[in-house]
Design a protein around this motif. Structure first.
Motif, mmCIF file in Angstrom:
data_model
loop_
_atom_site.group_PDB
_atom_site.id
_atom_site.type_symbol
_atom_site.label_atom_id
_atom_site.label_comp_id
_atom_site.label_asym_id
_atom_site.label_seq_id
_atom_site.Cartn_x
_atom_site.Cartn_y
_atom_site.Cartn_z
ATOM 1 N N GLY A 1 -129.066 4.045 -5.172
ATOM 2 C CA GLY A 1 -127.983 3.175 -4.715
ATOM 3 C C GLY A 1 -127.577 2.087 -5.689
ATOM 4 N N LEU A 2 -128.131 2.078 -6.892
ATOM 5 C CA LEU A 2 -127.783 1.036 -7.870
ATOM 6 C C LEU A 2 -126.509 1.389 -8.627
ATOM 7 N N LYS A 3 -125.766 0.341 -8.943
ATOM 8 C CA LYS A 3 -124.557 0.498 -9.761
ATOM 9 C C LYS A 3 -124.906 0.158 -11.217
ATOM 10 N N HIS A 4 -123.917 0.170 -12.067
ATOM 11 C CA HIS A 4 -124.150 -0.170 -13.474
ATOM 12 C C HIS A 4 -124.338 -1.670 -13.645
ATOM 13 N N SER A 5 -125.032 -1.988 -14.743
ATOM 14 C CA SER A 5 -125.228 -3.377 -15.133
ATOM 15 C C SER A 5 -124.489 -3.626 -16.442
ATOM 16 N N GLN A 6 -123.999 -4.837 -16.642
ATOM 17 C CA GLN A 6 -123.331 -5.180 -17.914
ATOM 18 C C GLN A 6 -124.353 -5.652 -18.950
ATOM 19 N N ASN A 7 -125.607 -5.716 -18.551
ATOM 20 C CA ASN A 7 -126.642 -6.243 -19.448
ATOM 21 C C ASN A 7 -127.222 -5.090 -20.268
ATOM 22 N N PRO A 8 -127.044 -5.102 -21.593
ATOM 23 C CA PRO A 8 -127.516 -3.991 -22.433
ATOM 24 C C PRO A 8 -129.016 -3.751 -22.301
ATOM 25 N N GLU A 9 -129.750 -4.753 -21.795
ATOM 26 C CA GLU A 9 -131.198 -4.589 -21.613
ATOM 27 C C GLU A 9 -131.519 -3.778 -20.360
#
Ligand SMILES: O=C1CC=C(NS(=O)(=O)c2ccc(-c3ccccc3)cc2)CC1=O
Ligand SMILES: [Zn+2]
Length: 162
Positions: free
Chosen positions: A125-133
């Motif tokens: 259920g997780l979406k994308h993150s903008q954090n490259p880490e």
């Protein structure tokens, strides 16, 4: 991609199975990589994953090429590597890997463990993150495989299941 963003599983014990395996890696290696990629999420949350040998598993993992019976055909080598469905019945939670990719355990080709960890994030259920880490960052890069989850990933999975 995480199609049909279901919100979350309504249980903490989630079953998973493997259908068609890849020809690029031995079955026992694929099984251990899949198990380890799920274990990353299990260690950071109240979730537990149980291997099922029936097609009724919540998360079904398959290695397929091109058109494979859903509305999102794969595209040959490179391009899209895999896709996952958000939590839900039937195809919900399922993860498809493009068999046209060279799946590896190391830093050549595409590291199956890394891609699986990302796709399982979507299947939970997780979406994308903008954090490259973050393991949920939208683009693949060969990264360290220890401590794969960022603090943001851990926070996000526990917002859903914690
Ligand atoms: O949500 C998306 C959007 C784009 C996708 N393209 S992909 O299959 O080439 C892909 C891109 C990045 C990853 C990835 C990102 C961070 C860590 C590990 C893998 C996995 C698959 C797959 C995907 O899951
Ligand atoms: Zn993604």
């Amino acid at each position: 991609y995480s199609h049909r963003r279901g919100n979350k599983w309504k249980k903490n014990l989630i079953t998973y199975g493997v259908g068609q395996y890849t020809g690029h890696l031995p079955v026992n290696i694929v099984d251990s990589l899949i198990s380890s990629a799920l274990d990353v999420w299990a260690k950071a949350s109240p979730l537990t994953f149980l291997r099922s040998y029936s097609h009724e598993a919540d998360i079904m993992v398959e290695f397929v090429r091109n058109d494979h019976g859903d509305s999102f055909p794969f595209d040959g080598p490179e391009g899209t590597l895999a896709h996952a469905y958000g939590p839900g019945a039937g195809i919900g939670g399922d993860v498809h890997f493009d068999e046209a990719e060279s799946w590896t355990v190391g830093s050549k080709g595409f590291n199956l463990y890394l891609v699986a960890a990302h796709e399982f994030g979507h299947a939970l259920g997780l979406k994308h993150s903008q954090n490259p880490e973050s393991v949920m960052y939208p683009t693949y890069k060969n990264r360290k495989t220890h401590n794969l989850l960022s603090s943001e990933d851990i926070l996000n999975i526990n917002t859903l299941y914690g």
